[in-house]
Write an enzyme that holds these catalytic residues in place. Structure first.
Site, PDB file in Angstrom:
ATOM      1  N   ASP A  59     -12.696 -36.825  24.784  1.00  0.00           N
ATOM      2  CA  ASP A  59     -13.014 -36.306  26.115  1.00  0.00           C
ATOM      3  C   ASP A  59     -14.518 -36.334  26.371  1.00  0.00           C
ATOM      4  OD1 ASP A  59     -12.381 -35.239  28.594  1.00  0.00           O
ATOM      5  OD2 ASP A  59     -11.136 -33.646  27.779  1.00  0.00           O
ATOM      6  N   ASP A  63      -6.671 -35.415  35.422  1.00  0.00           N
ATOM      7  CA  ASP A  63      -6.177 -34.123  34.974  1.00  0.00           C
ATOM      8  C   ASP A  63      -5.090 -33.593  35.899  1.00  0.00           C
ATOM      9  OD1 ASP A  63      -7.819 -33.995  32.775  1.00  0.00           O
ATOM     10  OD2 ASP A  63      -9.366 -32.807  33.756  1.00  0.00           O
TER      11      ASP A  63
END
Length: 656
Positions: A394, A464
């Site tokens: 990430d 997301d």
């Protein structure tokens, strides 16, 4: 390759400042050479300045079996002092003026990959990024250019362009009084003037170009084949069906819950479990997103048996194990920051302004010590737990403190470029030592969907936002440039955690199956009927996975056309198998649903139709019947999608 200074009053691809202050270039072709490679022909055009010892090589790599040409420039000089590069594009393309339109992607967190299609007008069209770390949250470094007016999916002439760079970029389309739109693409030069030392070679990122007479989908198929074969790690290997823990438990990971989730995904036919954020921290605990980044030690209160026990549990359940990291970042509240405050991106003599959560900072990848540390994060995990099969990497922060304690004062403007050079060096080291490891590029969602990182990553996280309805739009746009095998798409809970929308489980699966299928949910909160449906859907996906992940995409009815439905399909290269998807996006009484005409089939073959993920006892009217490819493409089929958020998945198999 237009240069600035002599005979150039328009936009340029290259602008420099010589040590004596002269800003002009006047280049002449000195040599043209060709080199045959196994998969491509390399053409190099060498240009030299008439006065200064300054040279540019413009290189074209034309693939023999894929309709893509890559171009880049190599800049070098032998002047006595550094030459400053002010503009340094990867490539230039003149496009004849006419009814020319562009299609490009834009967005923000939770709404990445949104498509805009518009005509080119006089003036300058600029598509850019200045994030510093991630470059596809907002705009994308790829564009489609239609030469025949408003672009169509499966007909019309299209030029596609994709810049293969992970950092800041700028695409320019200049329309003035000439007969051409001048297209330039390269690294964004803002705050990035580069001091090129004598004999140092500055190589720009590749600009990939394609051309198709088969519309936007044709250009997409060209990019997909090229990407799978050349610019995506393990691009020709099908990817596992996984369960990610994030939306299931968020930071509340522990040994018992991880074991339970592994058992549940195994019972539904899944192949991989990924433990997301929340597993690490000693002095500072990772119970929220404002602490512990950089301290990559297991939180023994949550996981007393460490990663080793989780790997063993995964083996017990006959699934692979994966883990989340964010190695380019740190928090103010971390042991790493306490020990190495000089490792962050921050201008000298300034106090760093933290970003995300008012505590997060970016590590300075221009610094070789930082590169060693980040490589070590992965290396230590893999050395201690060699059976880890997957890493979710990430990057949740952009550069907001421009400056480097490592770079010298005269090279502060190299930061944006050297950060990504350092990132690439780390990725190269990881791939050299762990060539089989699967790695996902996540960056607050879809912030790293680009062909600069994908040679080192197997896939990227599209967004997301896991809401299936919005994912139709995001994945539609993203598919213009990236194949299904690279797009991670997960089935999540209802109500959805981002939008609150309640969608049928079938609809959620039918959307996620157009990419790399996964789940992001706490299975113990599912009913027995839902688990049974999920098990059946996962088994169906395994049947069609090679066609989805390795097949040719044909987008049929765009959600952006506002017809109330969307449809697309994948065909195997041999055209003996295909998978068709249709979705109802809105619901009205007496709504007219268009007839669905397919594409990409062999008109002379016959195909048997089977519905997948069917709910209820009433089969479709086409179930089990066979039709010619010609009929399915020219006449099509009626699908009575009568319910709100209805969806349909059809498997087509050649009848021999």
């Amino acid at each position: 390759y237009p240069v600035f200074g002599v005979g150039c009053d328009a936009e340029c691809a290259l602008m420099v400042t010589h040590p004596d202050g002269n800003m002009s270039l006047e280049m002449v072709v000195a040599d043209v050479s060709r080199e045959e490679q196994p998969d491509a022909q390399l053409t190099t055009i060498t240009m030299k300045d008439k006065v200064y010892p300054f040279e540019v090589k413009v290189v074209y790599k034309a693939y023999k079996k894929m309709d893509v040409i890559e171009t880049w420039s190599e800049i070098v000089h032998q002047e006595k002092k550094p030459v400053t590069l002010n503009i340094f594009s990867s490539g230039y393309l003149p496009i004849r003026q006419g009814n020319v339109w562009i299609s490009h992607l834009h967005g923000t967190w939770g709404a990445e990959g949104t498509m805009t299609t518009e005509p080119l007008h006089p003036g300058m069209t600029v598509i850019k990024n200045k994030d510093g770390v991630r470059n596809s949250h907002t705009s994308h470094s790829e564009v489609m250019i239609s030469l025949d007016g408003k672009p169509q999916e499966n007909e019309g002439r299209i030029i596609g362009a994709a810049l293969c760079w992970s950092g800041n970029y700028k695409l320019r389309l200049d329309t003035e009084g000439s007969r051409y739109h001048d297209f330039f693409a390269g690294i964004n030069e803002e705050a990035s003037a580069y001091r090129l030392e004598p004999k140092e070679v500055f190589t720009t990122p590749e600009l990939a170009l394609t051309y198709s007479k088969e519309g936007l989908s044709g250009a997409s198929r060209n990019f997909h084949r090229w990407g799978r074969n050349t610019h995506i790690a393990h691009g020709n290997k099908t990817h596992d069906i996984l369960l990610n823990s994030w939306e299931g438990v968020y930071f509340n990971v522990n040994q018992k819950v991880m074991d339970q989730m592994m058992g549940d995904i195994a019972s539904m036919g899944g192949e991989l479990f990924v433990m997301d954020d929340g597993w690490f921290g000693d002095k500072y605990k990772r119970n929220i997103d404002t602490a512990a980044l950089g301290d990559w030690v297991v939180d023994k209160a949550k996981l007393p048996g460490g990663i080793a026990d989780l790997v063993a549990a995964a083996k017990k359940h006959n699934v692979k194990f994966g883990i989340w990291i964010e190695p380019e970042m740190t928090n103010i509240y971390s042991e790493l920051y306490e020990k190495h405050p000089d490792w962050i991106v921050c201008p000298p003599n300034r106090t760093a302004k933290p970003g995300r959560g008012r505590t997060q900072l970016v590590l300075d990848l221009s610094n070789p010590k930082v590169q060693d540390f980040i490589f070590g994060v992965v290396d230590n995990l893999m050395t201690e737990n060699p059976e880890i099969a997957y890493i979710k990497w990430d990057a949740n922060m952009n550069i907001i403190n421009y400056g480097s304690s490592f770079l010298t004062g005269d090279k502060q403007s190299h930061l944006y470029i050297d950060f990504h050079r350092g990132f690439e060096k780390v990725c190269q080291r990881i791939r050299a030592k762990y060539p089989d490891l699967a790695i996902q590029a996540c960056a607050s969602g879809g912030g790293r969907a680009n062909y600069g990182v994908m040679p080192y990553f197997d896939e990227f996280w599209v967004s997301d936002n896991t809401d299936a309805l919005q994912r139709i739009y995001m994945q539609w746009g993203t598919s213009y440039f990236f194949p299904a095998v690279a797009m991670a798409s997960h089935v999540s809970a209802a109500p959805n955690h981002q939008t609150g929308r309640i969608l049928p489980l079938k609809f959620r699966f039918d959307v996620a199956m157009t990419g790399r299928l996964g789940m992001e949910i706490q299975p113990k909160n599912m009913t027995d009927d839902e688990k049974a449906f999920a098990k059946k859907a996962i088994a169906s996906y395994k049947e069609i996975r090679p066609v989805i992940q390795m097949g040719d995409l044909y987008r049929l009815i765009s959600p952006y056309d506002k017809k109330g439905v969307a449809s697309l399909m994948y065909c195997s290269p041999e055209k003996e198998k295909a998978v068709f998807f249709a979705y109802k996006l809105e619901h009205f009484v007496n709504q007219v649903v268009p007839r669905f005409r397919m594409a990409g089939l062999d008109p002379n073959k016959k195909y048997r139709i089977e519905e997948l993920n069917r709910t209820g006892n009433r089969p479709l009217s086409v179930e089990g019947k066979s039709f010619s490819g010609s009929f399915l493409m020219n006449e099509g089929i009626e699908l009575y999608l009568m319910r709100e958020y209805a969806s349909c998945v059809l498997k087509l198999t050649e009848v021999r």
